[in-house]
Design an enzyme around this catalytic site. Structure first.
Site, PDB file in Angstrom:
ATOM      1  CG  HIS A   1      26.483  -7.569   9.428  1.00 37.04           C
ATOM      2  ND1 HIS A   1      25.648  -7.795  10.772  1.00 37.04           N
ATOM      3  CD2 HIS A   1      26.873  -6.236  10.295  1.00 37.04           C
ATOM      4  CE1 HIS A   1      24.373  -6.585  11.755  1.00 37.04           C
ATOM      5  NE2 HIS A   1      25.656  -5.571  11.101  1.00 37.04           N
TER       6      HIS A   1
ATOM      7  N   GLY B   1      33.022  -6.857  13.632  1.00 35.72           N
ATOM      8  CA  GLY B   1      32.711  -6.324  12.766  1.00 35.72           C
ATOM      9  C   GLY B   1      32.299  -4.587  12.860  1.00 35.72           C
TER      10      GLY B   1
ATOM     11  CD  GLN C   1      27.817  -0.335  11.609  1.00 34.54           C
ATOM     12  OE1 GLN C   1      28.432  -1.086  11.458  1.00 34.54           O
ATOM     13  NE2 GLN C   1      27.254  -0.387  13.199  1.00 34.54           N
TER      14      GLN C   1
ATOM     15  CG  LEU D   1      29.216  -2.491  17.102  1.00 36.48           C
ATOM     16  CD1 LEU D   1      30.507  -1.958  17.344  1.00 36.48           C
ATOM     17  CD2 LEU D   1      28.543  -3.025  18.770  1.00 36.48           C
TER      18      LEU D   1
END
Ligand SMILES: [Zn+2]
Length: 162
Positions: free
Chosen positions: A130, A44, A49, A89
């Protein structure tokens, strides 16, 4: 491919803006996000990000199709909770257990602007929750107790110094 933003960057803790326009720019963002996620072996990835403060995330879970969520709204979460080990990540190498609802119902648009409603459970529900948190500037370290959070951040600080 785009660079993944690592914890410490303000974009990760900002509330992302709704997508106002569908079109080539959004489609490019989504395909870049899939590439980036695949490269980093993620399941994901949320737009903040990759440094884009937009309400978009993507998922790619084994056994499921690739999915894009634009302007998602969580409309239901189950009262049952499950605990499972998560990574992110934006925190390379950091993993810990997070308790979240076991099932979720979400409304969103795909990259072409088509609306859909999805009911998910197990790993897909967890990833949706998340990633959706990322759009509100909330990180997985914010979903554990203050004590565990402090311990996780100390561990992470050691990891990134190595
Ligand atoms: Zn994450």
């Amino acid at each position: 491919m785009r660079d993944v933003v690592i914890y410490g960057d303000a974009v990760l803790e900002a509330k992302a803006e709704p997508v106002a326009q569908f079109g080539p720019e959004l489609e490019l963002l989504c395909s870049d996000m899939f590439e980036t996620m695949k490269h980093d072996r993620g399941i994901g990835l949320a737009a903040p990000q990759v440094g884009v403060s937009s309400r978009v995330f993507v998922t790619d879970i084994e056994g499921d199709c690739k999915r894009v969520f634009v302007n998602p709204e969580i409309i239901m979460t189950s009262p049952e909770q499950t605990e499972y080990e998560e990574g992110c990540l934006s925190f390379p190498g950091l993993y810990f257990n997070v308790t979240r609802p076991a099932a979720v119902k979400v409304q969103a648009f795909d990259e072409k602007g088509k609306a859909f409603t999805l009911e998910a459970n197990d790993l897909l529900a967890r990833v949706i929750l998340h990633e959706n948190d990322h759009l509100d500037g909330k990180l997985f370290i914010d979903r554990i107790s203050p004590f565990k959070r402090e311990r996780a951040l100390k561990h992470y600080a050691r990891l990134i110094r190595m």
